[in-house]
Structure formats: C-alpha cells, structure tokens
Design an enzyme around this catalytic site. Structure first.
Site, short mmCIF file in Angstrom:
data_model
loop_
_atom_site.label_atom_id
_atom_site.label_comp_id
_atom_site.label_asym_id
_atom_site.label_seq_id
_atom_site.Cartn_x
_atom_site.Cartn_y
_atom_site.Cartn_z
N GLN A 1 -4.76 -1.67 9.59
CA GLN A 1 -4.59 -2.99 8.97
C GLN A 1 -5.18 -4.06 9.88
O GLN A 1 -4.82 -4.15 11.05
CB GLN A 1 -3.09 -3.23 8.72
CG GLN A 1 -2.78 -4.49 7.95
CD GLN A 1 -3.28 -4.44 6.51
OE1 GLN A 1 -3.20 -3.42 5.84
NE2 GLN A 1 -3.80 -5.56 6.02
N LYS B 1 0.84 -1.21 0.00
CA LYS B 1 0.00 0.00 0.00
C LYS B 1 0.88 1.25 0.00
O LYS B 1 0.60 2.21 -0.71
CB LYS B 1 -0.93 -0.01 1.22
CG LYS B 1 -2.07 -1.00 1.07
CD LYS B 1 -2.80 -1.27 2.35
CE LYS B 1 -3.78 -2.42 2.14
NZ LYS B 1 -4.37 -2.95 3.36
N ASP C 1 -11.35 2.74 3.90
CA ASP C 1 -11.61 1.30 3.80
C ASP C 1 -13.12 1.01 3.82
O ASP C 1 -13.55 -0.09 3.52
CB ASP C 1 -10.97 0.59 5.01
CG ASP C 1 -9.89 -0.39 4.59
OD1 ASP C 1 -9.75 -0.62 3.38
OD2 ASP C 1 -9.19 -0.90 5.49
#
Ligand code: NAD
Length: 284
Positions: A97, A53, A120
């Site tokens: 994460q 990422k 997200d």
C-alpha cells in the site's frame, strides 16, 4: 443535455460476482487464489483502502492476507517481508500500500516484487510490457477506467481522448491503454497552457488531477464521455471528484459519479489481476 451515468459500483459488483464464480471453479480444481496486502504505518486513508481490499477479496472467496507493519519498520524488514511473499505459494498476487513514508525507499521495494505476483502492475518489467502492448497485468485504476468506457458501448477507436494528469499510477498508463485501443491521445498536466482548449476537442476525458471539481461543464465538448478518477475530501467531509459533476453532466454524454464511479473498479481490477496471477502460476 443530461449525461447518462456510468454506474461504477454496479459494474464492479457484476464483475466481482463473475470473479467469485471463477474462484469457486478454480477451487474445484484445487487452486486457491491468494492476495496479500502489505501496509506500513497508520495512515488512516491507507488503513481504509486496505480494509476495503481485504473485504472485497474475502467476498469473492480469495485467500486474503493483510500484513500490517508498524511505523518505523526498516527497509531491510520490509524487504524480508517482500521476499517471504515472493516465495509463498499460497500468495499469487500481492501489493504494498502506497505511499510509503520516508526513509523507506519506495522504488526499491516495488522493484523487489516478483513481476508474476505484481498485481498492482508497478514493477518496471510490467510497466514496460504495458508500454509495448504485450500481455500481462494492467494497472488497476486505468484498467477500471477502460472497462467503464467499454461498458458505455461508445467506440474508443479513432476518438480524441484527453487524459488530465501524468502520474505513473493513473495518467501515463491510462494514456497508453487508450492509445492501444486506437484513440488519439493527449496528456495534459500542470504545465499545459490551455487545458480548456484541449478538453473542448475531447470525445473522451479522463480526469486524474487531485483538485476538487477542477473540470467544469463549459470546458467540455457536448456529448463527451467523462471518467472522473479524482477522490478529494472537502473540509466538510464530502468526497468529490476532479470534475464538477453538476455542470459537467449538463454537457457530457456519459459521466462517472464520485463516489461509486472509478473507485470500486480499482479494487475489482486488483481482484481480477489476482485471479489471473493464480491461473498463470498454476498454468490454467
Ligand atoms: P498525482 O498528484 O500523482 O498527479 C496529479 C497530476 O495532475 C499531475 O500529473 C499533475 O501534472 C496534474 N495536474 C496538477 N495540477 C494541474 C493543473 N492545474 N492542470 C492540469 N493538470 C494538473 O495524482 P494521482 O495519483 O494521479 O491521483 C489523481 C487523483 O486521482 C487524486 O484525486 C487521487 O486521489 C485519485 N485516485 C483515485 C483512484 C481511484 O481508485 N479512484 C486511484 C488513484 C488515484
């Protein structure tokens, strides 16, 4: 029949190039879109995803921040990090994460992320907006899958779609995105009685199960579009999807490979959401 390959890697790179140009144009206007990733602990798979990422964000010119927190970071410490990110004007979008290891309370962390920065799309506010069809962030993996489907040129409207898997991050939002595009959607899961019977009626199949090569060609309708979300590492180190590519590609009309299918699209959609977040916050 031999299926046409949906090249997720190539499509992802094409979208990233367009995003890079958009970021450059924003910088001309004094807007420097920023993405942060927070990670706790040293899970090797998570470390790899975070690195990917970071690299992708840098390649398109985002201001990229990675916060690596040691194993043993407390809930309070992580919440303070979240607060900092919420207040930092250089960070337009950020993500934590997953998975977070016990005793960290994942839900509480995700709900503390300011929804306008929730690139997200895991915050219940954004999930709710997704459900009722309002504008806003879409979760990265399902959005990547829809983009791949659209790139085939095969219309979604009126088609029978079967989503295998009902997780909050893939299966459920995937089914909603397909429904909003007027597909007739079935969600199958571990308690589905006859998966093959469901799949044989499906014009569109999205597999998000986590079992290597679980869906075989004989379960598919000839000509189906097959999107394989699965990422499964075999004992010999090889990475395969949830679909048995060899047999499925003999029956399907279109199919994504693993790797180079959905995976690169997930990161690309994170970048896309971050650019959107920057534009929204800067009222562009
Ligand atoms: P999950 O474990 O949360 O969910 C798996 C789902 O599969 C469950 O809803 C379960 O009901 C269903 N399932 C299990 N056994 C089944 C069976 N026998 N028949 C039918 N359904 C069954 O997994 P997830 O987070 O949704 O991820 C699924 C897969 O996708 C994994 O391989 C994961 O690594 C991969 N993944 C890939 C990306 C990407 O970017 N490509 C992103 C997220 C997840």
């Amino acid at each position: 029949m031999s299926a046409q390959i949906i090249d997720g890697q190539a499509i992802a790179m094409e979208i990233r190039l367009a995003l890079k140009q958009e970021v450059e144009a924003l910088k001309q206007k004094g807007i420097f879109p920023g993405l942060a990733v927070i990670m706790v602990g040293d899970n090797p798979a998570s470390q790899l995803y975070v690195k990917m990422k970071e690299k992708a964000a840098q390649e398109i010119g985002l201001h990229s921040v990675v916060r690596l927190k040691p194993t043993g970071t407390t809930q309070e410490e992580l919440m303070r990090e979240i607060e900092e990110m919420n207040e930092d004007p250089r960070i337009h979008g950020y993500m934590v994460q997953l998975p977070l290891a016990e005793p960290l309370r994942e839900r509480e962390i995700l709900e503390a992320i300011r929804p306008v920065k929730d690139v997200d799309c895991f915050h219940p506010y954004n999930v709710g907006r997704l459900l009722i069809g309002e504008t806003g962030f879409k979760p990265c993996t399902p959005l990547g899958c829809i983009t791949l489907l659209e790139r085939t040129g095969v219309p979604i409207e009126g088609k029978k779609a079967v989503v295998v898997g009902r997780s909050n991050i893939v299966g459920k939002p995937m089914a909603i995105l397909l429904m909003h595009r007027n597909a007739t959607v079935a969600i199958c899961h571990s308690k589905t009685r006859d998966l093959a019977a469901e799949l044989r009626q499906a014009d569109i199949v999205v597999a998000a199960v986590g079992i290597p090569r679980f869906i075989t060609g004989e379960m598919l309708k000839p000509g189906a579009v097959v999107i394989d979300v699965g990422i499964n590492r075999l004992p010999d180190g090889k990475v395969v999807g949830d679909v048995d590519f060899v047999s499925a590609s003999q029956v399907a009309g279109w199919i994504t490979p693993v790797p180079r299918g959905v995976g690169p699209m997930t990161i690309t959609m994170l970048l896309k959401n971050t650019v959107e977040a920057a534009k929204n916050q800067c009222k562009i």
